[in-house]
Design an enzyme around this catalytic site. Structure first.
Site, short mmCIF file in Angstrom:
data_model
loop_
_atom_site.label_atom_id
_atom_site.label_comp_id
_atom_site.label_asym_id
_atom_site.label_seq_id
_atom_site.Cartn_x
_atom_site.Cartn_y
_atom_site.Cartn_z
N HIS A 1 0.84 -1.19 0.00
CA HIS A 1 0.00 0.00 0.00
C HIS A 1 0.88 1.24 0.00
O HIS A 1 1.49 1.59 1.00
CB HIS A 1 -0.91 -0.05 1.24
N LEU B 1 5.43 3.07 3.30
CA LEU B 1 4.91 1.94 2.53
C LEU B 1 4.36 0.94 3.55
O LEU B 1 5.06 0.53 4.47
CB LEU B 1 6.02 1.28 1.70
N GLU B 2 3.08 0.60 3.37
CA GLU B 2 2.44 -0.36 4.27
C GLU B 2 2.36 -1.70 3.53
O GLU B 2 1.72 -1.79 2.48
CB GLU B 2 1.03 0.12 4.63
N ILE B 3 3.06 -2.69 4.05
CA ILE B 3 3.04 -4.00 3.41
C ILE B 3 2.10 -4.91 4.18
O ILE B 3 2.11 -4.94 5.42
CB ILE B 3 4.48 -4.59 3.34
N THR C 1 -3.55 1.44 8.24
CA THR C 1 -3.69 2.90 8.04
C THR C 1 -5.11 3.29 7.64
O THR C 1 -5.70 4.19 8.24
CB THR C 1 -2.70 3.41 6.98
#
Lengths: 757, 440
Positions: free
Chosen positions: A492, A503-505, A541
């Site tokens: 994301h 960066l959201e993994i 998030t």
């Protein structure tokens, strides 16, 4: 001469060394581990290198050894001048040791630390033997204060050379003479700019500002590696400078052109100075909303020094430094710093296969943004879309992003072109057989994502990772269509990708560790701060943001206009107000997100009426991208006006505010508590692995007020009990949207329980 | 025992590969730009070199199959300067001509193109040469101004023309000067040379000493009449020029007084230890051995293996000779010790000395060139003994032919068998060629 014994571990007694080696080329190793020196003719070259770290910090050990070495050098009459240099490539001194400050228990203790630093640097400044600081790499914080206490500075033009005072970003101030020396050296405006923004100054700019006297080119390969030889060359030039100063061939006064002379003269008038102080103060207050204490203290210290003399200035500096170090704001910012460092590491290890070719599906804002940050790292990047028009726009976005850097001179036009050569834009799947990873950034619709996944899996090699860029769809639902769910992961990104750090993994139960490692490694390479979270609607998030936006819609329905809503949110410390944020995100996206998460989580995600957003979308008010949302956007971005047609829509969804929970502060806490409660719930449910990633994700992805350090640090500092108490008041009026989660209740019950130690 | 009777050095002739020979080579005197040639045009210099070659070799004006010239800064009016010069020199108008460019190895490229054409059997006799004219360079209007002027051509009405003229601002008038800087890195060559010298730890004194050596050797060669490739030039309206005018042996003291020209204040490259802007042209006649012999010539040398190399244009801009030398020796099956005559292009004293150090470094050979060991440093008693670009001058496009002709002349004079030419060029490129003496 006597053979040098550089690096040898033999301990030579002081008296013996003096008789044997005085005035001869030699190297001293007096059981010093961080600092040593070599005498070259009449110049002592002091070299610093922390053996336990990649960077040098002004730790207690470093300070102690430096003092001893300095004493010895000053006492040796054969030495006429000194060069101070780091033997680490890429780092002069990166700053003071943060842990040293964190270990202090009281204001007084920190003030004493500052005063000790001031004393050491005062000795440097008043040294009868000229000291030349030879700077290669980062020269920050205490490192910069050390350098500016020296009589002369030479720096390499290396891209790694950066001078700066980043203390303000940790809620501190330059506490070892920086607030006193910088204004004198580079003038008030430049000094304020450096100290209040904390930004890094590159070598060429530093020379222009008068922060360094001479620049040295970086060298290519010769008979040694470029890095090694560049440091040697820097040392040679610095030694010449040191001798030049002693021989009076080199002037210590900076060369000034007429403009600079006039400027300096004008600045010397106190009314001009006062004007600067008040302008800067106003600007700081406007930007910080008074939420950050450090900038005002910096101004105060500078003022004290300029108006009441050095004694008062240094005293103000050390006392304010002590005070700031004990503020919750500083502690929160230091916490974020540590968190950021932690999120720059790959806790999943080194992936089996490095990503050398990345394919991106969808050349929209996000897809093109991912392409830009990828080509910049010399990774072959395929950008695929289905229409030429969309592809053209995406490729133009990448070009524009890089060309803007050329205009700012951070890269040359040649480098821009060479970076762009890594990008291939196309409409078909050719070349996908060589892809190591595919990131899809197509429309947020499960059916489309499934279609794309199947198409891609038919052409990619077996070990290729399939990453989905989605803000809300559950990854396991997307992976349901996959033949190899262990290779499916969520990535994301946040828009604009080239500016947003997070960066959201997202990993599912089936995602393999190597797939995760590969995604994290790519994110880190792209320069991102990476958090890895579990799968679920909205992940972390989006799930925190959705209830806050639902509350924002309710607030609007209660008759608060978008401008007021924005000022309440920014007043709390968010960089962007809630209404503006929704416009930036896209009202359609927000509506889509609210609807999806509403289905998944039920009434807890309610509050504002979703129909309000839907009506806006139906009327074409999709936010900035459509020119109208809560605001109207004309060619000039500011000042923007409220969309006049909004009133009518809001009117039809009007709600009566309950005066018991509608004060400005109540509205702020209604917004923030829903955000924070959801974050804590994510930790409770295991979506988050730890509070650190929760804080980093909220601050870097959603703009949670940095001075609060993130939702978890906020609970620790504000008090879980107080927050629960507020939420219960709101719960009585609004119901389950404000029911505190169990983990929050646990913390409220036991005040010793903290998310951060 | 037959092998004992073999000559120490064998010929480099290979079966199945045509022997290609240098019949002769000439050049105009090399003059510092802005001196006697100042009012000429580039093709005038090239024409003079071609006429000199015609006179020197006596070759019929239609016996040549092709003409190739190398040049760097092109005069826009004569962008195919080879053709204009050939016509002006009186060569048959039936001889095709083209111009090549490869920075300071442009005329090397002209020569090797000729070699390729002959080897491929397409030609038997080719003239190759090079020219550079720095007394006049194309200085352009700014891009904005050019755009306005081009639009003006298309404007149909008086009003449209006046509107365009009215749009001209003072900023439009700033001219664009050609820079001796890399396009890719924006770094000037002198700056890169200074960094290179620093990288290899070449001192200012070493550079000044080398430059002094170059000037002293050039002076001696000039005085002893060894520079026989120079042909006199009656410059219209001026005197006959018959000598290079940039040879000026100075003293170490004088040279030490100069300030660094590029890296200030601590740099080591100065005007005195760099090559200077030069006007000049050169030409050589290259043939297949059979053709030369059939025409009754006694060739001067065989042109043997050659290589082109390229490397990082930023940090290794001028290291071409270090890369090219071992490669060309390997192709020829020779060792550095087999070479009797070395002629290296001297862009900067620091550049030559850096290359000598690089070639003498096992570390550099292993780390950057992927070789197992160093090739070795050419001994100075065989190296550029008649001066070099530092002293004789360096008309970018013309130097290559001078190097090859000088090797041929020196081999003859010194009685050697193998010569080696090497040169660096902008863009991080390089070239080397092995030349074999023609049996006496």
């Amino acid at each position: 001469g006597v053979a040098t014994s550089c690096g040898c571990s033999v301990q030579i007694t002081r008296s013996r060394r003096n008789t044997l080696f005085s005035g001869i080329h030699t190297c001293c190793t007096f059981a010093w581990t961080h600092v040593n020196y070599e005498i070259k003719g009449d110049v002592a070259v002091i070299r610093i290198s922390d053996p336990n770290s990649k960077v040098n910090t002004l730790s207690l050990q470093m300070q102690k050894e430096m003092t001893e070495v300095m004493d010895e050098v000053m006492g040796n009459s054969a030495i006429k001048s000194v060069v101070l240099i780091s033997s680490k490539p890429g780092c002069f001194i990166a700053g003071a040791d943060i842990n040293m400050i964190q270990a202090c228990k009281s204001t007084e203790e920190v003030t004493r630390l500052s005063q000790e630093g001031q004393k050491i640097f005062e000795k440097i400044e008043k040294s009868p033997k000229p000291i030349v600081a030879a700077i290669n790499g980062s020269c920050l914080g205490g490192g910069l204060e050390f350098a500016i206490a020296c009589q002369y500075r030479v720096a390499t033009k290396s891209k790694k050379t950066a001078l700066g005072t980043p203390e303000v970003m940790l809620g501190l101030l330059p506490g070892a003479g920086g607030t006193q020396r910088l204004p004198k050296m580079i003038g008030l405006p430049n000094a304020f700019d450096m100290m209040l923004t904390g930004r890094n100054i590159r070598a060429d700019k530093a020379k222009k500002m008068g922060l360094v006297h001479q620049l040295v080119d970086t060298l290519g390969p010769g008979l040694k590696s470029p890095e090694e030889r560049t440091i040697e060359y820097l040392e040679e030039v610095a030694i010449d400078c040191a001798r030049g100063i002693v021989n009076k061939k080199l002037a210590l006064t900076k060369e000034m052109n007429m403009m600079q002379k006039i400027q300096d003269h004008v600045m010397s008038y106190s009314f001009v100075q006062n004007r600067i102080y008040s302008t800067v103060e106003k600007k700081v207050l406007k930007q910080t909303k008074g939420l950050y204490p450090a900038p005002m203290k910096i101004i105060e210290c500078v003022k004290a020094g300029m108006e009441q003399g050095p004694d008062a200035g240094y005293l103000a500096e050390s006392q304010n430094f002590g005070k700031l170090a004990m503020t919750p704001e500083s502690k929160a910012l230091v916490g974020l710093y540590h968190g950021q460092v932690a999120c720059k590491k790959n806790r999943f290890g080194v992936p089996e296969k490095e990503v050398k070719t990345l394919a991106i599906l969808g050349a929209g804002l996000i897809g093109a943004g991912i392409a830009q940050v990828t080509v910049e790292k010399s990774i072959n990047t395929i950008l695929k879309d289905i229409t030429e028009e969309a592809l053209n726009q995406g490729q133009h976005q990448v070009y524009k992003g890089l060309n803007d850097k050329t205009k700012k001179k951070s890269i040359t036009s040649f480098e821009r072109d060479s970076i762009l050569s890594n990008l291939t834009g196309q409409l078909d799947y050719s070349g996908f057989e060589k892809a190591d990873m595919v990131i899809e950034a197509v429309f947020e619709d499960l059916a489309i994502k499934h279609k794309v996944l199947k198409e891609v899996e038919a052409v990619i090699p077996p070990n290729c990772v399939f990453a989905s860029n989605t803000a809300a769809l559950a990854i396991k639902d997307i992976a349901a269509a996959s033949k190899r769910p262990e290779k499916v992961v969520g990535m994301h990104y946040f828009s604009p990708v080239d500016k947003m750090q997070l960066l959201e993994i997202i990993t599912t139960d089936k995602t393999s560790k190597d797939t995760t490692a590969s995604a994290v490694a790519l994110g880190l390479k792209q320069g991102k701060v990476v958090i890895v979270v579990g799968d679920g609607p909205g992940f972390y998030t989006t799930r925190c943001l959705a209830p806050m936006l639902a509350e924002a819609v309710r607030v609007l329905q209660e008759g608060v206009d978008p401008k007021k809503l924005d000022s309440l949110t920014t007043g709390f410390g968010f960089p962007v107000g809630a209404a503006t944020l929704a416009d930036e995100l896209g009202i359609d996206v927000a509506a889509h997100m609210a609807e999806n998460l509403g289905k998944a989580f039920g009434s807890r995600f309610g509050g504002g009426n979703l129909e309000l957003l839907k009506t806006m979308v139906a009327k074409g008010f999709k936010g900035r991208k459509s020119g109208k949302g809560f605001y109207i956007y004309q060619s000039e971005p500011k000042p923007k006006d409220i969309n006049p047609e909004l009133k009518e829509i809001v009117e039809s969804y009007k709600m009566m505010p309950n005066p018991a929970v509608s004060s400005d502060s109540d509205v702020q806490y209604r917004l923030i508590s829903r955000f924070v409660n959801e974050a804590v719930l994510c930790l409770q449910e295991g979506i988050l692995t730890n509070p650190v990633e929760g804080d980093i994700g909220a601050v870097f992805g959603l703009g949670f007020p940095p001075f609060l350090g993130g939702p978890f640090r906020f609970v620790d500092n504000f008090g879980a009990d107080k927050l629960v108490e507020k939420m219960k008041t709101f719960e009585e009026v609004f119901g389950n949207q404000f029911t505190p989660c169990q983990l929050l209740l646990d913390h409220a019950k036991d005040p010793s329980r903290k998310f951060h130690n | 025992r037959a092998e004992w009777a073999w000559p120490v050095k064998k010929t480099l002739s290979k079966t199945g590969v045509k022997n290609i020979v240098l019949v002769d080579g000439v050049r105009t005197p090399f003059l510092q730009s802005g001196t006697t040639y100042a009012d000429l045009m580039p093709h005038d210099l090239a024409r003079t070199a071609l006429q000199g070659l015609l006179n020197r070799t006596g070759i019929p004006k239609d016996a040549v199959d092709y003409i190739i010239y190398g040049t760097v800064i092109q005069e826009v009016k004569t962008s195919n300067v080879a053709r204009e010069a050939a016509l002006g020199a009186g060569f048959s108008d039936r001889i095709p001509a083209h111009t090549v460019t490869m920075a300071c190895i442009s005329s090397n490229q002209a020569m090797t193109t000729a070699v390729g054409m002959i080897a491929a059997g397409q030609c038997d006799a080719v003239v190759a040469g090079g020219v550079e004219f720095m007394s006049d360079v194309p200085i352009r209007h700014s891009r904005k101004m050019r755009k306005t002027m081009l639009s003006l051509n298309k404007a149909k009405t008086l009003g449209a023309r006046l509107a365009l003229l009215g749009s001209i601002r003072p900023a439009h008038l700033a001219p664009e000067l050609p820079a001796v800087a890399e396009f890719s890195t924006e770094e000037t060559m002198g700056h890169s040379a200074d960094r290179l010298a620093a990288a290899f730890g070449v001192s200012r004194r070493e550079q000044d000493e080398y430059a002094l050596r170059s000037h002293s050797l050039a002076k001696r060669a000039q005085d002893e009449g060894l520079l026989s490739d120079v042909v006199g030039f009656k410059v219209p309206g001026k005197d006959i020029v018959s000598k290079d005018n940039g040879i000026r042996p100075s003293s170490m003291e004088q040279m030490a007084k100069l300030k660094p020209a590029f890296v200030k204040p601590h740099g080591t490259v100065t005007a005195a230890n760099s090559s200077y802007l030069t006007d000049g042209a050169s030409a050589v006649l290259i043939m297949s051995e059979e053709k030369a012999l059939a025409l009754g010539y006694k060739p001067k040398a065989y042109l043997r293996d050659f290589v082109y190399v390229s490397q990082d244009p930023k940090d290794q801009l001028l290291l071409g000779p270090s890369y090219a030398t071992p490669k060309v020796l390997e192709r020829s099956g020779l060792k550095l010790a087999d070479i009797d005559v070395f002629e290296f292009h001297e862009a900067f004293a620091g550049q030559i000395l850096s290359n000598l150090k690089a070639m003498d470094s096992d570390w550099f050979a292993k780390t950057y060139m992927g070789r197992t060991s160093k090739v070795g440093s050419p001994p100075l008693d065989k190296f550029n003994l008649w001066g070099g670009s530092l002293s004789l001058g360096h008309p970018f496009g013309a130097t290559g032919c001078r190097l090859v002709t000088t090797v041929a002349h020196r081999l003859k004079k010194e009685g050697g068998q193998y010569g080696l030419v090497a040169a660096c060029a902008a863009g991080g490129q390089g070239h080397a060629m092995v030349i074999e003496a023609y049996p006496q």
